[in-house]
Design a protein around this motif. Structure first.
Motif, PDB file in Angstrom:
ATOM      1  N   LEU A  79     -14.704   2.828 -33.011  1.00  0.00           N
ATOM      2  CA  LEU A  79     -13.438   2.256 -32.728  1.00  0.00           C
ATOM      3  C   LEU A  79     -13.578   2.787 -30.878  1.00  0.00           C
ATOM      4  O   LEU A  79     -13.737   4.007 -30.309  1.00  0.00           O
ATOM      5  CB  LEU A  79     -11.740   2.366 -33.099  1.00  0.00           C
ATOM      6  N   LEU A  80     -14.458   1.460 -30.109  1.00  0.00           N
ATOM      7  CA  LEU A  80     -14.323   1.977 -28.955  1.00  0.00           C
ATOM      8  C   LEU A  80     -12.740   0.961 -28.012  1.00  0.00           C
ATOM      9  O   LEU A  80     -11.931  -0.026 -28.568  1.00  0.00           O
ATOM     10  CB  LEU A  80     -15.581   0.488 -28.137  1.00  0.00           C
ATOM     11  N   ASN A  81     -12.505   2.015 -27.019  1.00  0.00           N
ATOM     12  CA  ASN A  81     -11.475   1.829 -26.295  1.00  0.00           C
ATOM     13  C   ASN A  81     -11.038   0.032 -25.531  1.00  0.00           C
ATOM     14  O   ASN A  81     -10.655  -0.799 -25.477  1.00  0.00           O
ATOM     15  CB  ASN A  81     -11.516   2.291 -25.313  1.00  0.00           C
ATOM     16  N   ASP A  82     -12.467  -0.481 -25.284  1.00  0.00           N
ATOM     17  CA  ASP A  82     -12.484  -1.495 -24.555  1.00  0.00           C
ATOM     18  C   ASP A  82     -14.653  -1.854 -24.123  1.00  0.00           C
ATOM     19  O   ASP A  82     -15.553  -1.473 -23.520  1.00  0.00           O
ATOM     20  CB  ASP A  82     -12.084  -1.515 -23.441  1.00  0.00           C
ATOM     21  N   MET A  83     -14.529  -2.618 -25.286  1.00  0.00           N
ATOM     22  CA  MET A  83     -16.269  -3.615 -25.536  1.00  0.00           C
ATOM     23  C   MET A  83     -16.386  -3.733 -24.297  1.00  0.00           C
ATOM     24  O   MET A  83     -17.828  -3.693 -23.817  1.00  0.00           O
ATOM     25  CB  MET A  83     -15.863  -4.240 -26.590  1.00  0.00           C
ATOM     26  N   ARG A  84     -15.646  -3.943 -23.213  1.00  0.00           N
ATOM     27  CA  ARG A  84     -16.144  -4.966 -21.238  1.00  0.00           C
ATOM     28  C   ARG A  84     -16.815  -2.912 -20.822  1.00  0.00           C
ATOM     29  O   ARG A  84     -18.074  -4.005 -20.017  1.00  0.00           O
ATOM     30  CB  ARG A  84     -15.240  -5.145 -21.801  1.00  0.00           C
ATOM     31  N   ASN A  85     -16.570  -2.386 -20.826  1.00  0.00           N
ATOM     32  CA  ASN A  85     -16.612  -1.145 -19.915  1.00  0.00           C
ATOM     33  C   ASN A  85     -18.381  -1.384 -20.812  1.00  0.00           C
ATOM     34  O   ASN A  85     -18.634  -0.193 -21.764  1.00  0.00           O
ATOM     35  CB  ASN A  85     -16.345   0.463 -21.206  1.00  0.00           C
ATOM     36  N   PRO A  86     -19.742  -0.823 -19.638  1.00  0.00           N
ATOM     37  CA  PRO A  86     -20.912  -1.177 -20.097  1.00  0.00           C
ATOM     38  C   PRO A  86     -21.471   0.147 -20.329  1.00  0.00           C
ATOM     39  O   PRO A  86     -22.157   0.125 -21.108  1.00  0.00           O
ATOM     40  CB  PRO A  86     -21.716  -1.454 -18.563  1.00  0.00           C
TER      41      PRO A  86
END
Length: 339
Positions: free
Chosen positions: A67-74
């Protein structure tokens, strides 16, 4: 035509079904000639194991929920590569879910993972609602990666050493001769650790050093707006240390729009050493937060916890390193400080 079964493989190879199962599981208790016969039969028949049946027989799904906090974070990309390298070697597959979408839809994706009977759960980044993770951790081995919260019983935390990383960035700017330095701060425990370390290093260099903290929101837009506020002040900073590379890109855009040259008029330091920092037209000085290493160590912690669910939780920190590139230099009109 029906798909080939394990019985078909056994008949073609002239062995028992149990021996075929041993070969497919990679057991070393099979003679080389028998193994070769089974593998040849698998290839000839085009046999593919039934994952559902295998899960039922082993009482494992061989999947790990991430579970990722935000997939937009590279930065998460490198962490995921480290995770996958270890999990894949152990025959486990990742199932990804976006915590950002989770919040927008008001869903509890940790429950989705537990309903799918994953073998383990890895929460990447700072996630709101620790109670959801607390509930999941009671049902499945759980590890927190790339964050320092929440601290839960029986849950390992694997992250970079944020205090040391912030110290590296701040000492680099002070060593170049900067006295008036701003920090675009992040959120959560990680944000607090980096901010406190920045302020502590500035205090160590006496009253001549002025520390300025401007709150950001971890996004490019947030970095841009924070930098505009900082550079609109009567006494603007000569250097900015941003919470992450994304915010640092926003700071770079703000400086250029205001007619400042980086690093001649303003030095910038990011954090995470993502692919953004390595783009030639950006070429950011940044702190390498050891994302790949954090991912590998988080995966190993999860494997250890699957083998021994009752062991106490621990905090594992990877050492960061400073990557000096093109966005930092001495302040205009001032030479670097001697060390």
């Amino acid at each position: 035509m029906r798909p080939p079964t394990i019985r078909d493989v056994a008949e073609r190879a002239g062995v028992s079904k149990s021996l075929v199962s041993l070969v497919l599981r990679g057991s070393d208790q099979v003679r080389p000639e028998k193994r070769q016969a089974v593998l040849a039969a698998v290839e000839e028949l085009g046999y593919r194991p039934n994952a559902a049946a295998r899960s039922l027989s082993e009482r494992r799904t061989r999947t790990v929920g991430v579970l990722l906090n935000d997939m937009r974070n590279p930065w998460f990309v490198e962490l995921l590569e480290g995770l996958n390298s270890v999990l894949h070697a152990r025959g486990l597959h990742m199932l990804l879910a976006d915590g950002h979408l989770n919040r927008r839809l008001g869903e509890d994706l940790t429950r989705t993972f537990t309903d799918l009977r994953v073998d383990g759960l890895i929460a990447v980044g700072t996630l709101p609602g620790p109670e959801m993770l607390r509930t999941a951790a009671k049902q499945v081995p759980t590890v927190v990666a790339g964050a320092r919260e929440p601290v839960l019983p029986g849950v390992d935390i694997v992250a970079g050493d944020d205090e040391h990383g912030a110290r590296l960035a701040t000492e680099h700017l002070i060593g170049l001769g900067h006295r008036r330095i701003a920090h675009i701060a992040g959120q959560g425990v990680v944000g607090e650790l980096r901010r406190r370390s920045f302020e502590a290093v500035m205090r160590e260099h006496g009253p001549a050093a002025t520390a300025i903290v401007e709150q950001g929101d971890l996004t490019e837009e947030g970095g841009y707006r924070a930098t505009v506020r900082l550079l609109s002040a009567r006494e603007r900073p000569t250097a900015i240390f941003a919470f992450n590379d994304i915010a640092c890109v926003g700071a770079l855009s703000a400086a250029e729009e205001l007619g400042l040259q980086v690093p001649r008029d303003l030095s910038l330091v990011g954090y995470d050493n993502t692919y953004l920092a390595r783009l030639r037209h950006l070429w950011l000085t940044t702190v390498d937060n050891a994302g790949h290493d954090v991912g590998r160590r988080a995966a190993q912690c999860l494997l250890d916890r699957i083998d021994d669910p009752a062991r106490p939780g621990e905090v594992v920190l990877s050492a960061p390193a400073l990557e000096v590139r093109g966005t930092t230099g001495p302040p205009r009109g001032g030479p670097p400080l001697s060390r």
